[in-house]
Write an enzyme that holds these catalytic residues in place. Structure first.
Site, PDB file in Angstrom:
ATOM      1  N   GLU A 251     -69.655  -2.452   0.505  1.00  0.00           N
ATOM      2  CA  GLU A 251     -70.280  -3.739   0.161  1.00  0.00           C
ATOM      3  C   GLU A 251     -69.278  -4.646  -0.553  1.00  0.00           C
ATOM      4  O   GLU A 251     -69.234  -5.853  -0.318  1.00  0.00           O
ATOM      5  CB  GLU A 251     -71.520  -3.485  -0.708  1.00  0.00           C
TER       6      GLU A 251
ATOM      7  N   GLU B 191     -75.969   5.516   1.666  1.00  0.00           N
ATOM      8  CA  GLU B 191     -77.029   5.518   0.653  1.00  0.00           C
ATOM      9  C   GLU B 191     -78.262   6.293   1.077  1.00  0.00           C
ATOM     10  O   GLU B 191     -78.915   6.946   0.259  1.00  0.00           O
ATOM     11  CB  GLU B 191     -77.437   4.074   0.304  1.00  0.00           C
TER      12      GLU B 191
HETATM   13  C1  3H9 Z   1     -74.178   3.146  -3.654  1.00  0.00           C
HETATM   14  O1  3H9 Z   1     -73.026   2.838  -3.537  1.00  0.00           O
HETATM   15  C2  3H9 Z   1     -75.278   2.159  -3.814  1.00  0.00           C
HETATM   16  C3  3H9 Z   1     -74.823   0.775  -3.548  1.00  0.00           C
HETATM   17  O2  3H9 Z   1     -75.507   0.234  -2.456  1.00  0.00           O
HETATM   18  C4  3H9 Z   1     -74.914  -0.130  -4.749  1.00  0.00           C
HETATM   19  C5  3H9 Z   1     -76.285  -0.355  -5.281  1.00  0.00           C
HETATM   20  C6  3H9 Z   1     -76.418  -1.430  -6.342  1.00  0.00           C
HETATM   21  N1  3H9 Z   1     -70.470   8.331  -8.124  1.00  0.00           N
HETATM   22  O3  3H9 Z   1     -67.248  14.995  -3.315  1.00  0.00           O
HETATM   23  P1  3H9 Z   1     -66.077  15.328  -4.160  1.00  0.00           P
HETATM   24  C7  3H9 Z   1     -67.706  12.657  -7.949  1.00  0.00           C
HETATM   25  S1  3H9 Z   1     -74.637   4.762  -3.681  1.00  0.00           S
HETATM   26  C8  3H9 Z   1     -70.192   9.217  -9.087  1.00  0.00           C
HETATM   27  O4  3H9 Z   1     -65.979  16.706  -4.701  1.00  0.00           O
HETATM   28  P2  3H9 Z   1     -64.343  14.899  -1.905  1.00  0.00           P
HETATM   29  C9  3H9 Z   1     -68.239  14.000  -7.497  1.00  0.00           C
HETATM   30  O5  3H9 Z   1     -69.469  14.285  -8.115  1.00  0.00           O
HETATM   31  C10 3H9 Z   1     -73.147   5.652  -3.495  1.00  0.00           C
HETATM   32  N2  3H9 Z   1     -69.464  10.331  -8.902  1.00  0.00           N
HETATM   33  O6  3H9 Z   1     -64.695  14.933  -3.459  1.00  0.00           O
HETATM   34  C11 3H9 Z   1     -67.121  14.919  -7.943  1.00  0.00           C
HETATM   35  O7  3H9 Z   1     -67.267  15.120  -9.332  1.00  0.00           O
HETATM   36  P3  3H9 Z   1     -66.890  16.521 -10.010  1.00  0.00           P
HETATM   37  C12 3H9 Z   1     -72.652   5.644  -2.109  1.00  0.00           C
HETATM   38  C13 3H9 Z   1     -69.000  10.536  -7.663  1.00  0.00           C
HETATM   39  O8  3H9 Z   1     -62.936  14.452  -1.824  1.00  0.00           O
HETATM   40  C14 3H9 Z   1     -65.863  14.071  -7.726  1.00  0.00           C
HETATM   41  O9  3H9 Z   1     -66.318  12.710  -7.706  1.00  0.00           O
HETATM   42  N3  3H9 Z   1     -71.526   6.520  -1.968  1.00  0.00           N
HETATM   43  C15 3H9 Z   1     -69.254   9.659  -6.608  1.00  0.00           C
HETATM   44  O10 3H9 Z   1     -64.764  16.165  -1.251  1.00  0.00           O
HETATM   45  C16 3H9 Z   1     -65.141  14.360  -6.427  1.00  0.00           C
HETATM   46  O11 3H9 Z   1     -66.087  14.277  -5.350  1.00  0.00           O
HETATM   47  C17 3H9 Z   1     -71.665   7.812  -1.656  1.00  0.00           C
HETATM   48  O12 3H9 Z   1     -72.749   8.296  -1.446  1.00  0.00           O
HETATM   49  C18 3H9 Z   1     -70.023   8.502  -6.877  1.00  0.00           C
HETATM   50  N4  3H9 Z   1     -70.289   7.596  -5.918  1.00  0.00           N
HETATM   51  O13 3H9 Z   1     -65.274  13.752  -1.287  1.00  0.00           O
HETATM   52  C19 3H9 Z   1     -70.387   8.607  -1.581  1.00  0.00           C
HETATM   53  N5  3H9 Z   1     -68.673  10.142  -5.482  1.00  0.00           N
HETATM   54  O14 3H9 Z   1     -65.433  16.688  -9.751  1.00  0.00           O
HETATM   55  C20 3H9 Z   1     -70.538   9.890  -2.336  1.00  0.00           C
HETATM   56  C21 3H9 Z   1     -68.064  11.289  -5.836  1.00  0.00           C
HETATM   57  O15 3H9 Z   1     -67.269  16.332 -11.417  1.00  0.00           O
HETATM   58  N6  3H9 Z   1     -69.318  10.643  -2.387  1.00  0.00           N
HETATM   59  N7  3H9 Z   1     -68.258  11.532  -7.155  1.00  0.00           N
HETATM   60  O16 3H9 Z   1     -67.728  17.554  -9.291  1.00  0.00           O
HETATM   61  C22 3H9 Z   1     -68.800  11.320  -1.346  1.00  0.00           C
HETATM   62  O17 3H9 Z   1     -69.316  11.290  -0.243  1.00  0.00           O
HETATM   63  C23 3H9 Z   1     -67.612  12.168  -1.589  1.00  0.00           C
HETATM   64  O18 3H9 Z   1     -67.517  12.385  -2.980  1.00  0.00           O
HETATM   65  C24 3H9 Z   1     -66.268  11.556  -1.099  1.00  0.00           C
HETATM   66  C25 3H9 Z   1     -65.085  12.411  -1.645  1.00  0.00           C
HETATM   67  C26 3H9 Z   1     -66.244  11.579   0.423  1.00  0.00           C
HETATM   68  C27 3H9 Z   1     -66.095  10.145  -1.599  1.00  0.00           C
END
Ligand code: 3H9
Length: 709
Positions: free
Chosen positions: A109, A129
């Site tokens: 976004e 999301e």
């Molecule tokens: C959104 O954006 C809503 C919008 O429309 C705005 C509304 C107003 N936040 O997965 P990993 C942490 S909703 C906080 O192991 P990888 C994760 O918990 C969001 N923390 O790494 C972990 O912490 P820890 C939309 C986050 O390389 C660490 O980062 N976005 C977030 O295997 C490493 O993550 C998503 O849904 C976050 N957004 O994968 C994407 N993301 O080390 C969600 C990660 O303490 N994330 N963490 O356990 C992912 O899909 C994967 O984390 C990603 C990296 C592919 C990015």
């Protein structure tokens, strides 16, 4: 501009860099930092264009998901992204967003509020999301259809799958793929735009891909109906489509308002809380309390798999998919050939479906070395044992392995029920023995239960957890007991399903009730798929452990005695036609009628609510015992086991989370009622009783000193 966002200049181009490791989430401070940087660059007369880029391994992975829980629980939390996005879009100087890693959710976004986007070829963009039970809340549903068209926007927002950069270029989300250094490429692109002159292109003002909303009536209806099936029980998918429809019917500013309303509704829903719990849960289970950080991992470079049956073949595929060569051993040439053929057929199917190419399949097949001997076992770092499930055979095999593998080779048994300590006792190195319980089909199901024996060393446990990640599995560490965590809970669940059939519930009504609850498949259909004979054999082996006088079901034993093992014999709880379509079978009714006569059961009408409560609370009651005994480390471990291995719906967060959502007092009261009515199987678990009485929750319960397993 602040600790999280920096502003520098390369001649006439301002460079804004986000530094919020590990994934540059839009945590408080990041949007403010970007906004202040854009404003400063806008005011600086030396700046002609702006590049926004992520520092570290990725662009922005989204809003900070940790903020959501704070907002919904009234503990603060900040999410507001619109002010920064408006500042970016309204900036009179061209703003180019440079993408590497992932631009997900709020990250995409933010990118779309820029005027242009460039990306490296390995980057991915997406609006995931919906996988958190929400919709894009910072203009994603309004800007994405303007850039990529309505159909693509619906696909991306209602299903949440990532889109690789080359595809994003095709869709119009990205303007250019940069070869080589991203920042240099983005600056060069920005200079070209500056040189061209003219006002920057604002995404919100594009309308070419929206066309007349009238043409969409049928499209949206069809999209909703498809999402109802494919995203069963997830209202966020419908809400995403509603918001995109609003983009086709309303001016941009009003569309944004509609999106905000729908976002709020989703954010405060139970579904969203459950799915966010699942997101963090998958990451939490990888953290093992008490395991020292500095523990050394064994390198896993080569593996051997014992047994080329359904499980062994699937496990071998997991290893080679991760690039680890495998020695695949069987006892006879015939079994070996059969196993290899199945693997080949599975891979050929994937090639046919376009999941990967023929050369990839050939590479994977070449990594498998079939063998009838232990030659080469001294070269492997791990042996995955998947021979027939029987203690005597397993012990024989583990004793044999002692003679052929190196002392530092991990010995992993795929047993689903047997005592891992007893298996380890056959080895001279029980500290190297551990359970790696894969779920069928092993090349598809994401769960890997890692069963820690009494003697399993920390190094072996840590290596197993790391290996799970390499194999793209969700590894969950559990203790040793009959059935471990998943199957021990599944026993009471399937027992209640059978008893309900004996009491008078129709077989398809039981399946329908659980399917409607959200399970991937009902319990009877699951039994037929897995093979009813599996449980039948185990029950015969453990007959001596049965509680005298308890009301065990008879139905599946009788079906098995009739040769009705499920799908593989064309009949089980259902009859299957040549297309594997299931049909209710009067033969089964006769069996159930006989059982009622024998047990003196009066057939009765049983509603959906009782069916669901009996099955799900059977899981919960056993789960509470498993938790208190320390077989599962935390309630979330049980939830993830059920989500990744048993088809429990993500939008209900797993059995323990679901029970917390219902309220443990209510669950406990129902269990007590079942106990009074149905007898000793329903004795309430002490932990359930304790938490119900104290107003506690499984998710908040932690083992205190003295309670360790
Ligand atoms: C959104 O954006 C809503 C919008 O429309 C705005 C509304 C107003 N936040 O997965 P990993 C942490 S909703 C906080 O192991 P990888 C994760 O918990 C969001 N923390 O790494 C972990 O912490 P820890 C939309 C986050 O390389 C660490 O980062 N976005 C977030 O295997 C490493 O993550 C998503 O849904 C976050 N957004 O994968 C994407 N993301 O080390 C969600 C990660 O303490 N994330 N963490 O356990 C992912 O899909 C994967 O984390 C990603 C990296 C592919 C990015």
């Amino acid at each position: 501009m602040n600790d999280l966002v920096s502003l520098t200049r390369q001649d006439e181009i301002a460079v804004i860099t986000i530094n919020n490791p590990p994934v540059n989430a839009l945590s408080p401070g990041v949007p403010e930092g970007i906004k202040a940087s854009v404003e400063a660059a806008q005011q600086d007369p030396a700046v002609k264009g702006i590049v926004l880029i992520g520092g570290g391994r990725t662009f922005i992975a989204g809003a900070d998901i940790k903020e959501f829980g704070k907002i919904t629980s009234g503990k603060g939390g900040r999410l507001s992204l619109h002010p920064v996005l408006e500042t970016m879009e309204n900036c009179p100087k061209p703003l180019v967003v440079a993408i590497h890693g992932t631009a997900f959710g709020g990250g995409l976004e933010t990118a779309m509020a820029g005027h242009y986007r460039v990306a490296v070829a390995t980057a991915q963009v997406g609006q995931p999301e919906v996988k958190l039970g929400i919709i894009p809340g910072a203009g994603g549903t309004q800007r994405l259809p303007r850039l990529a068209g309505v159909a693509t926007a619906v696909q991306m927002c209602a299903y949440g799958d990532p889109v690789p950069a080359p595809k994003a270029l095709e869709y119009g989300i990205v303007d250019k793929i940069v070869e080589g250094d991203l920042l240099a490429g983005a600056i060069a692109f920005c200079r070209e735009i500056v040189a061209k002159g003219g006002p920057p292109r604002k995404t919100s003002e594009l309308s070419g891909k929206l066309s007349d909303s009238g043409v969409y009536d049928f499209f949206f209806e069809a999209a909703r109906s498809e999402a109802r099936k494919k995203q069963r029980g997830i209202p966020a998918a419908q809400a995403a489509i509603d918001a995109i429809e609003a983009a086709t019917r309303l001016p941009f500013a009003e569309g944004i308002k509609r999106e905000a309303e729908l976002f709020q509704q989703c954010l405060f829903s139970d579904q969203s809380k459950a799915m966010i719990h699942a997101f963090f849960g998958e990451r939490e289970v990888a953290k093992i309390p008490g395991l020292p950080k500095e523990v050394q991992l064994y390198p896993i470079r080569r593996a051997a798999v014992l047994g080329a049956g359904t499980m062994g073949g699937g496990i071998a595929m997991n290893y080679v998919n991760a690039g680890i060569p495998v020695l695949l051993k069987e006892r006879s040439q015939e079994d070996l050939d059969r196993g290899l053929n199945t693997i080949r057929k599975n891979y050929a199917n994937s090639v046919k479906k376009g999941r990967f190419s023929q050369p990839v399949m050939d590479q994977r097949m070449a990594l498998i070395t079939p063998t009838l001997t232990y030659d080469g076992f001294d070269q492997v770092d791990i042996v995955a044992e998947a021979v027939f499930e029987g203690m005597a055979l397993k012990k024989e095999v583990f004793a044999e392995l002692d003679k052929v593998v190196r002392p530092d080779c991990i010995l992993a048994s795929n047993t689903s029920t047997l005592n891992i300590d007893e298996i380890a006792s056959a080895s001279s190195r029980p500290h190297m023995v551990i359970g790696h319980h894969f779920f069928s089909p092993a090349n598809v199901m994401r769960l890997l239960e890692i069963v820690r024996g009494k003697a399993s060393s920390n190094e072996v446990i840590a290596t197993s957890m790391d290996l799970a990640r390499r194999l793209k599995k969700v590894g969950v560490l559990v203790g040793n007991c009959m059935g471990f965590c998943g199957n021990r809970m599944f026993g009471p669940y399937r027992r209640e399903a059978q008893l309900l059939a004996e009491e008078g519930a129709a077989v398809d009504a039981i399946d329908a009730a659980l399917y409607e609850f959200g399970m991937a498949m009902g319990p009877m259909a699951t039994g037929d798929l897995a093979g009813l004979d599996v449980g039948w054999r185990i029950r015969k082996e453990y007959k001596h452990l049965e509680i005298p006088g308890a009301n065990y079901p008879d139905a599946e034993d009788q079906l098995c005695e009739m040769g009705r093992y499920g799908q593989k014999t064309g009949a089980g709880w259902y009859r299957y036609d040549e297309n594997r379509k299931r049909h209710m079978d009067p033969e089964v009714d006769k069996v159930l009628e006989e059982i009622r006569k024998k047990k003196g059961i009066q057939k009765r009408e049983i509603g959906k609510e009782e069916i669901v409560d009996r099955l799900i609370y059977a899981l919960v009651n056993e789960g509470a015992r498993i938790l208190e005994e320390g077989i599962a480390l935390r309630a979330v471990d049980i939830d993830i086991i059920y989500l990744a291995g048993y088809g429990f719906p993500a939008h209900k967060g797993g059995p323990m989370w679901y029970a917390d959502t219902v309220g443990l007092k209510k669950v406990y009261d129902r269990v007590v009622e079942f106990h009074q009515r149905l007898g000793r199987f329903w004795e309430p678990a002490p932990l359930l009783k304790k938490l119900a009485e104290s107003g506690g929750k499984f998710a908040e319960w932690t083992r205190t000193k003295g309670q360790e397993a």
